[in-house]
Design a protein around this motif. Structure first.
Motif, PDB file in Angstrom:
ATOM      1  N   PRO A 116     -59.411  87.367  19.886  1.00 13.37           N
ATOM      2  CA  PRO A 116     -59.856  87.042  21.250  1.00 13.37           C
ATOM      3  C   PRO A 116     -58.742  86.566  22.177  1.00 13.37           C
ATOM      4  N   ILE A 117     -57.803  85.756  21.685  1.00 13.90           N
ATOM      5  CA  ILE A 117     -56.750  85.234  22.565  1.00 13.90           C
ATOM      6  C   ILE A 117     -55.844  86.373  23.032  1.00 13.90           C
ATOM      7  N   GLU A 118     -55.416  87.211  22.089  1.00 12.70           N
ATOM      8  CA  GLU A 118     -54.553  88.327  22.453  1.00 12.70           C
ATOM      9  C   GLU A 118     -55.273  89.310  23.373  1.00 12.70           C
ATOM     10  N   LYS A 119     -56.537  89.551  23.080  1.00 14.33           N
ATOM     11  CA  LYS A 119     -57.312  90.503  23.873  1.00 14.33           C
ATOM     12  C   LYS A 119     -57.475  90.002  25.314  1.00 14.33           C
ATOM     13  N   GLU A 120     -57.857  88.745  25.465  1.00 12.11           N
ATOM     14  CA  GLU A 120     -58.037  88.165  26.795  1.00 12.11           C
ATOM     15  C   GLU A 120     -56.708  88.122  27.554  1.00 12.11           C
ATOM     16  N   SER A 121     -55.628  87.823  26.834  1.00  8.83           N
ATOM     17  CA  SER A 121     -54.312  87.784  27.474  1.00  8.83           C
ATOM     18  C   SER A 121     -53.914  89.159  27.994  1.00  8.83           C
ATOM     19  N   LEU A 122     -54.179  90.200  27.194  1.00  8.64           N
ATOM     20  CA  LEU A 122     -53.865  91.562  27.629  1.00  8.64           C
ATOM     21  C   LEU A 122     -54.677  91.963  28.850  1.00  8.64           C
ATOM     22  N   ILE A 123     -55.942  91.586  28.863  1.00  4.95           N
ATOM     23  CA  ILE A 123     -56.807  91.905  30.007  1.00  4.95           C
ATOM     24  C   ILE A 123     -56.258  91.257  31.278  1.00  4.95           C
ATOM     25  N   LEU A 124     -55.862  89.987  31.169  1.00  6.59           N
ATOM     26  CA  LEU A 124     -55.321  89.276  32.329  1.00  6.59           C
ATOM     27  C   LEU A 124     -53.992  89.877  32.791  1.00  6.59           C
ATOM     28  N   LEU A 125     -53.156  90.263  31.821  1.00  9.74           N
ATOM     29  CA  LEU A 125     -51.880  90.883  32.171  1.00  9.74           C
ATOM     30  C   LEU A 125     -52.089  92.239  32.851  1.00  9.74           C
ATOM     31  N   LYS A 126     -53.061  92.980  32.375  1.00 10.22           N
ATOM     32  CA  LYS A 126     -53.383  94.269  33.009  1.00 10.22           C
ATOM     33  C   LYS A 126     -53.867  94.048  34.438  1.00 10.22           C
ATOM     34  N   GLN A 127     -54.751  93.085  34.629  1.00 10.89           N
ATOM     35  CA  GLN A 127     -55.260  92.791  35.970  1.00 10.89           C
ATOM     36  C   GLN A 127     -54.134  92.356  36.899  1.00 10.89           C
ATOM     37  N   HIS A 128     -53.193  91.589  36.347  1.00 16.56           N
ATOM     38  CA  HIS A 128     -52.067  91.108  37.151  1.00 16.56           C
ATOM     39  C   HIS A 128     -51.152  92.267  37.564  1.00 16.56           C
ATOM     40  N   LEU A 129     -51.024  93.266  36.691  1.00 19.25           N
ATOM     41  CA  LEU A 129     -50.239  94.448  37.057  1.00 19.25           C
ATOM     42  C   LEU A 129     -50.873  95.181  38.232  1.00 19.25           C
ATOM     43  N   LEU A 130     -52.191  95.273  38.201  1.00 24.00           N
ATOM     44  CA  LEU A 130     -52.915  95.993  39.252  1.00 24.00           C
ATOM     45  C   LEU A 130     -52.976  95.192  40.548  1.00 24.00           C
ATOM     46  N   GLU A 131     -53.131  93.880  40.416  1.00 27.26           N
ATOM     47  CA  GLU A 131     -53.223  93.006  41.592  1.00 27.26           C
ATOM     48  C   GLU A 131     -52.579  91.657  41.258  1.00 27.26           C
ATOM     49  N   PRO A 132     -51.282  91.505  41.562  1.00 22.53           N
ATOM     50  CA  PRO A 132     -50.568  90.281  41.173  1.00 22.53           C
ATOM     51  C   PRO A 132     -51.158  89.019  41.810  1.00 22.53           C
ATOM     52  N   THR A 133     -51.655  88.128  40.975  1.00 21.89           N
ATOM     53  CA  THR A 133     -52.232  86.870  41.462  1.00 21.89           C
ATOM     54  C   THR A 133     -51.766  85.674  40.630  1.00 21.89           C
ATOM     55  N   LEU A 134     -51.146  85.925  39.482  1.00 20.74           N
ATOM     56  CA  LEU A 134     -50.791  84.846  38.561  1.00 20.74           C
ATOM     57  C   LEU A 134     -49.375  84.329  38.829  1.00 20.74           C
ATOM     58  N   SER A 135     -49.164  83.067  38.541  1.00 23.07           N
ATOM     59  CA  SER A 135     -47.831  82.484  38.693  1.00 23.07           C
ATOM     60  C   SER A 135     -46.939  82.953  37.546  1.00 23.07           C
ATOM     61  N   PRO A 136     -45.599  82.944  37.734  1.00 25.31           N
ATOM     62  CA  PRO A 136     -44.685  83.323  36.652  1.00 25.31           C
ATOM     63  C   PRO A 136     -44.906  82.518  35.373  1.00 25.31           C
TER      64      PRO A 136
END
Length: 279
Positions: free
Chosen positions: A228-248
């Motif tokens: 679950p942790i790796e999966k959720e992290s990948l989902i968030l990273l994918k979303q950030h690639l499409l629409e950057p919203t996360l801090s470095p």
């Protein structure tokens, strides 16, 4: 064990013992205890098997070395850490390392040559960033020569303990190579490789990995992992690639979450390089 993984492991053992050219598909299938038909369900040819082996091991080796170098904060330890991480990876994957060093100069298959060159250029990029960080303007005119000097040292000493069964004290070896590299950096004054030469030598490499390719890779990994942790992290990273919203800082934390998962090492490396280039 998954059949494709079994074929890769057994083929690697045979390639290490007798070389790639001397190992026919029939011998690989006999060694695996499978039919030729089962082999061709996993790989279209022996060349495709070799390319998959190169990908599998080089992705892990490059990702591990790059991570170690980028997370060494003390410059005085950086060169030693680089050499130690490199030889540690060679030792851990010694069967593959033997094949890679012996066969990379023998292949006439264009796809294999391009693949080997691709990973070679990635390693050169890590070495160049290390040189620039350590020596800065002092090696402005000789840094490209230093890349090839360091690669030469690595290849020579790797061959010494991989092919001659020489007893190896990795700590002493790395200390010795640090001293040699520092002497070269301090006293080399006649450059041979110019910046233009270095750029020209890049031409055979495949184009850089695009954001779209990274997203496609993430989507494939999401189908294969359950953690679950790796999966959720990948989902968030994918979303950030499409629409950057996360801090470095958050992106770095997400990359830390996935980098040690065997399915995620390469994509974590690509994401790290992608965000570095985007800065």
């Amino acid at each position: 064990m998954i059949k494709k993984q079994l074929i890769m492991e057994k083929a690697l053992e045979l390639f290490a013992q007798q070389g790639i050219e001397a190992t026919p598909i029939q011998q690989i299938t006999d060694y695996c205890g499978i039919s030729k038909g089962a082999f061709y369900l996993s790989f279209k040819s022996k060349d495709e098997l070799i390319i998959d082996l190169i990908d599998h091991f080089m992705m892990e080796i490059i990702a591990d070395i790059d991570y170690t170098v980028n997370n060494t904060k003390n410059d005085e330890e950086l060169l030693y850490t680089f050499y130690y991480s490199t030889f540690d990876s060679f030792h851990k994957h010694s069967d593959f390392a033997k094949i890679f060093i012996k066969e990379q100069t023998k292949s006439f298959n264009e796809e294999l040559i391009v693949k080997i060159h691709y990973y070679d250029r990635l390693m050169e990029g890590i070495i160049l960033s290390l040189i620039e960080r350590l020596y800065g303007e002092k090696v402005k005119h000789t840094k490209y020569d230093l890349i090839y000097c360091i690669k030469g040292l690595m290849n020579s000493y790797s061959g010494l303990f991989l092919f001659n069964n020489a007893p190896l004290n990795r700590d002493l070896l790395c200390q010795s190579l640090v001293e040699k590299t520092n002497l070269l950096a301090s006293h080399t004054t006649v450059p041979f490789i110019t910046p233009e030469d270095f750029q020209m030598l890049k031409h055979p490499i495949k184009e850089e990995i695009t954001m779209e390719q990274i997203i496609e890779m993430i989507e494939q990994i999401l189908k294969e992992i359950e953690e679950p942790i790796e999966k959720e992290s990948l989902i968030l990273l994918k979303q950030h690639l499409l629409e950057p919203t996360l801090s470095p800082a958050i992106v770095k934390g997400l990359l830390e979450n996935i980098r040690n998962h065997p399915h995620c090492k390469w994509v974590s490396y690509l994401l790290f390089r992608y965000y570095e280039l985007e800065k």
